[in-house]
Structures are given as C-alpha cells and as structure tokens.
Design a protein around this motif. Structure first.
Motif, PDB file in Angstrom:
ATOM      1  N   ALA A  14       0.815  -1.217   0.000  1.00  0.00           N
ATOM      2  CA  ALA A  14       0.000   0.000   0.000  1.00  0.00           C
ATOM      3  C   ALA A  14       0.849   1.268   0.000  1.00  0.00           C
ATOM      4  O   ALA A  14       0.602   2.182  -0.781  1.00  0.00           O
ATOM      5  N   GLY A  15       1.851   1.344   0.863  1.00  0.00           N
ATOM      6  CA  GLY A  15       2.671   2.556   0.953  1.00  0.00           C
ATOM      7  C   GLY A  15       3.580   2.723  -0.244  1.00  0.00           C
ATOM      8  O   GLY A  15       3.703   3.807  -0.809  1.00  0.00           O
ATOM      9  N   VAL A  16       4.205   1.633  -0.631  1.00  0.00           N
ATOM     10  CA  VAL A  16       5.071   1.582  -1.808  1.00  0.00           C
ATOM     11  C   VAL A  16       4.711   0.323  -2.569  1.00  0.00           C
ATOM     12  O   VAL A  16       4.500  -0.735  -1.972  1.00  0.00           O
ATOM     13  N   VAL A  17       4.633   0.420  -3.877  1.00  0.00           N
ATOM     14  CA  VAL A  17       4.300  -0.733  -4.703  1.00  0.00           C
ATOM     15  C   VAL A  17       5.479  -1.701  -4.704  1.00  0.00           C
ATOM     16  O   VAL A  17       6.575  -1.362  -5.146  1.00  0.00           O
ATOM     17  N   LEU A  18       5.244  -2.901  -4.173  1.00  0.00           N
ATOM     18  CA  LEU A  18       6.264  -3.942  -4.207  1.00  0.00           C
ATOM     19  C   LEU A  18       6.204  -4.732  -5.501  1.00  0.00           C
ATOM     20  O   LEU A  18       7.217  -5.231  -5.979  1.00  0.00           O
ATOM     21  N   ALA A  19       4.998  -4.850  -6.046  1.00  0.00           N
ATOM     22  CA  ALA A  19       4.796  -5.556  -7.315  1.00  0.00           C
ATOM     23  C   ALA A  19       3.456  -5.142  -7.884  1.00  0.00           C
ATOM     24  O   ALA A  19       2.548  -4.736  -7.148  1.00  0.00           O
ATOM     25  N   ALA A  20       3.344  -5.252  -9.185  1.00  0.00           N
ATOM     26  CA  ALA A  20       2.092  -4.938  -9.873  1.00  0.00           C
ATOM     27  C   ALA A  20       1.855  -5.995 -10.937  1.00  0.00           C
ATOM     28  O   ALA A  20       2.789  -6.431 -11.616  1.00  0.00           O
ATOM     29  N   SER A  21       0.606  -6.408 -11.056  1.00  0.00           N
ATOM     30  CA  SER A  21       0.266  -7.368 -12.103  1.00  0.00           C
ATOM     31  C   SER A  21       0.405  -6.689 -13.465  1.00  0.00           C
ATOM     32  O   SER A  21       0.450  -5.454 -13.567  1.00  0.00           O
ATOM     33  N   TYR A  22       0.448  -7.496 -14.511  1.00  0.00           N
ATOM     34  CA  TYR A  22       0.552  -6.924 -15.852  1.00  0.00           C
ATOM     35  C   TYR A  22      -0.663  -6.060 -16.176  1.00  0.00           C
ATOM     36  O   TYR A  22      -0.552  -5.063 -16.880  1.00  0.00           O
ATOM     37  N   GLU A  23      -1.812  -6.417 -15.599  1.00  0.00           N
ATOM     38  CA  GLU A  23      -3.018  -5.605 -15.802  1.00  0.00           C
ATOM     39  C   GLU A  23      -2.849  -4.231 -15.165  1.00  0.00           C
ATOM     40  O   GLU A  23      -3.318  -3.226 -15.709  1.00  0.00           O
ATOM     41  N   ALA A  24      -2.186  -4.155 -14.016  1.00  0.00           N
ATOM     42  CA  ALA A  24      -1.935  -2.873 -13.355  1.00  0.00           C
ATOM     43  C   ALA A  24      -0.859  -2.083 -14.096  1.00  0.00           C
ATOM     44  O   ALA A  24      -0.938  -0.860 -14.215  1.00  0.00           O
ATOM     45  N   LYS A  25       0.142  -2.786 -14.595  1.00  0.00           N
ATOM     46  CA  LYS A  25       1.214  -2.117 -15.328  1.00  0.00           C
ATOM     47  C   LYS A  25       0.703  -1.412 -16.576  1.00  0.00           C
ATOM     48  O   LYS A  25       1.264  -0.400 -17.000  1.00  0.00           O
ATOM     49  N   ALA A  26      -0.378  -1.912 -17.131  1.00  0.00           N
ATOM     50  CA  ALA A  26      -0.976  -1.277 -18.308  1.00  0.00           C
ATOM     51  C   ALA A  26      -1.452   0.144 -18.005  1.00  0.00           C
ATOM     52  O   ALA A  26      -1.591   0.963 -18.923  1.00  0.00           O
ATOM     53  N   PHE A  27      -1.673   0.455 -16.729  1.00  0.00           N
ATOM     54  CA  PHE A  27      -2.087   1.800 -16.311  1.00  0.00           C
ATOM     55  C   PHE A  27      -0.898   2.665 -15.903  1.00  0.00           C
ATOM     56  O   PHE A  27      -1.074   3.778 -15.419  1.00  0.00           O
ATOM     57  N   GLY A  28       0.315   2.127 -16.068  1.00  0.00           N
ATOM     58  CA  GLY A  28       1.514   2.888 -15.736  1.00  0.00           C
ATOM     59  C   GLY A  28       2.051   2.639 -14.338  1.00  0.00           C
ATOM     60  O   GLY A  28       2.977   3.314 -13.903  1.00  0.00           O
ATOM     61  N   ILE A  29       1.491   1.688 -13.634  1.00  0.00           N
ATOM     62  CA  ILE A  29       1.958   1.384 -12.277  1.00  0.00           C
ATOM     63  C   ILE A  29       3.254   0.585 -12.366  1.00  0.00           C
ATOM     64  O   ILE A  29       3.367  -0.353 -13.156  1.00  0.00           O
ATOM     65  N   ARG A  30       4.217   0.976 -11.541  1.00  0.00           N
ATOM     66  CA  ARG A  30       5.534   0.341 -11.554  1.00  0.00           C
ATOM     67  C   ARG A  30       5.992   0.044 -10.126  1.00  0.00           C
ATOM     68  O   ARG A  30       5.578   0.701  -9.174  1.00  0.00           O
ATOM     69  N   THR A  31       6.876  -0.927 -10.009  1.00  0.00           N
ATOM     70  CA  THR A  31       7.483  -1.273  -8.730  1.00  0.00           C
ATOM     71  C   THR A  31       8.210  -0.056  -8.166  1.00  0.00           C
ATOM     72  O   THR A  31       8.809   0.716  -8.916  1.00  0.00           O
ATOM     73  N   ALA A  32       8.130   0.127  -6.861  1.00  0.00           N
ATOM     74  CA  ALA A  32       8.760   1.214  -6.095  1.00  0.00           C
ATOM     75  C   ALA A  32       8.033   2.546  -6.223  1.00  0.00           C
ATOM     76  O   ALA A  32       8.463   3.542  -5.660  1.00  0.00           O
ATOM     77  N   MET A  33       6.915   2.574  -6.919  1.00  0.00           N
ATOM     78  CA  MET A  33       6.091   3.784  -7.024  1.00  0.00           C
ATOM     79  C   MET A  33       5.330   3.966  -5.707  1.00  0.00           C
ATOM     80  O   MET A  33       4.986   2.991  -5.042  1.00  0.00           O
ATOM     81  N   GLY A  34       5.077   5.185  -5.343  1.00  0.00           N
ATOM     82  CA  GLY A  34       4.262   5.458  -4.162  1.00  0.00           C
ATOM     83  C   GLY A  34       2.853   4.906  -4.339  1.00  0.00           C
ATOM     84  O   GLY A  34       2.276   4.974  -5.429  1.00  0.00           O
ATOM     85  N   GLY A  35       2.311   4.348  -3.272  1.00  0.00           N
ATOM     86  CA  GLY A  35       0.986   3.748  -3.336  1.00  0.00           C
ATOM     87  C   GLY A  35      -0.109   4.722  -3.721  1.00  0.00           C
ATOM     88  O   GLY A  35      -1.019   4.379  -4.486  1.00  0.00           O
ATOM     89  N   ALA A  36      -0.050   5.949  -3.218  1.00  0.00           N
ATOM     90  CA  ALA A  36      -1.079   6.944  -3.548  1.00  0.00           C
ATOM     91  C   ALA A  36      -1.056   7.263  -5.041  1.00  0.00           C
ATOM     92  O   ALA A  36      -2.113   7.386  -5.677  1.00  0.00           O
ATOM     93  N   HIS A  37       0.136   7.392  -5.596  1.00  0.00           N
ATOM     94  CA  HIS A  37       0.261   7.660  -7.033  1.00  0.00           C
ATOM     95  C   HIS A  37      -0.285   6.482  -7.837  1.00  0.00           C
ATOM     96  O   HIS A  37      -1.020   6.672  -8.822  1.00  0.00           O
ATOM     97  N   ALA A  38       0.028   5.272  -7.413  1.00  0.00           N
ATOM     98  CA  ALA A  38      -0.454   4.078  -8.105  1.00  0.00           C
ATOM     99  C   ALA A  38      -1.983   4.007  -8.078  1.00  0.00           C
ATOM    100  O   ALA A  38      -2.617   3.734  -9.106  1.00  0.00           O
ATOM    101  N   ARG A  39      -2.567   4.284  -6.924  1.00  0.00           N
ATOM    102  CA  ARG A  39      -4.031   4.232  -6.820  1.00  0.00           C
ATOM    103  C   ARG A  39      -4.685   5.348  -7.627  1.00  0.00           C
ATOM    104  O   ARG A  39      -5.798   5.192  -8.122  1.00  0.00           O
ATOM    105  N   ALA A  40      -3.998   6.478  -7.785  1.00  0.00           N
ATOM    106  CA  ALA A  40      -4.538   7.560  -8.623  1.00  0.00           C
ATOM    107  C   ALA A  40      -4.540   7.148 -10.091  1.00  0.00           C
ATOM    108  O   ALA A  40      -5.456   7.492 -10.841  1.00  0.00           O
TER     109      ALA A  40
END
Length: 87
Positions: free
Chosen positions: A38-64
């Motif tokens: 939640a605080g920092v993205v440890l991993a993201a599924s390929y479906e999440a990566k399609a939205f630009g989510i990456r490992t080590a990204m802040g959780g708030a940014h990923a959820r946005a």
C-alpha cells in the motif's frame, strides 16, 4: 555441435512475481489490476502495469493511476514458498 555440461540457465521475469502469486492463490484476482503493497508498490500485475503502475512507485500515485486496482498486503512467506518451488 552442442555439448551438455549439466548446467541449466533459467531466465525469469519476476517483476510481477508477488502479484502473480496473489492471482494464483485467489482466482478472483485473475485478469484484474493487482498492486502488492500500500505505501510503496512492491509488485504490480501486468493488468496494473498497463495503467503505468511500476514497482517502487508510491501507493497513492499508483491508486490515482488505477483507482479500481485491488491492493493487497504482502505475504512474504507465500512468495518465499513459491520461489522455493521454482528453484
């Protein structure tokens, strides 16, 4: 000429490993964007990566980037067990 010396090389893309373990263990997550951590993205599924989510990204940014993503707490023992099974 190919000569086998008894060695095997395995190359595995494990960037989504934790998320893949979560999808394996909970079939309801299959095909859905999954974020591990939640605080920092440890991993993201390929479906999440399609939205630009990456490992080590802040959780708030990923959820946005992907408000409908499923965020799960990490289960390190499950990832360790899965890793041991691979090796």
């Amino acid at each position: 000429m190919f000569v086998s010396v008894g060695a095997t090389i395995l190359h595995a893309d494990l960037d989504a490993f934790y998320a893949s373990v979560e999808q394996r263990d909970d079939p309801r997550l299959l095909g859905r964007p999954v974020i591990v951590g939640a605080g920092v993205v440890l991993a993201a599924s390929y479906e999440a990566k399609a939205f630009g989510i990456r490992t080590a990204m802040g959780g708030a940014h990923a959820r946005a980037l992907c408000p409908h993503a499923v965020v799960v707490e990490p289960r390190m023992s499950a990832y360790s067990d899965a890793s041991e099974a691979v090796f």
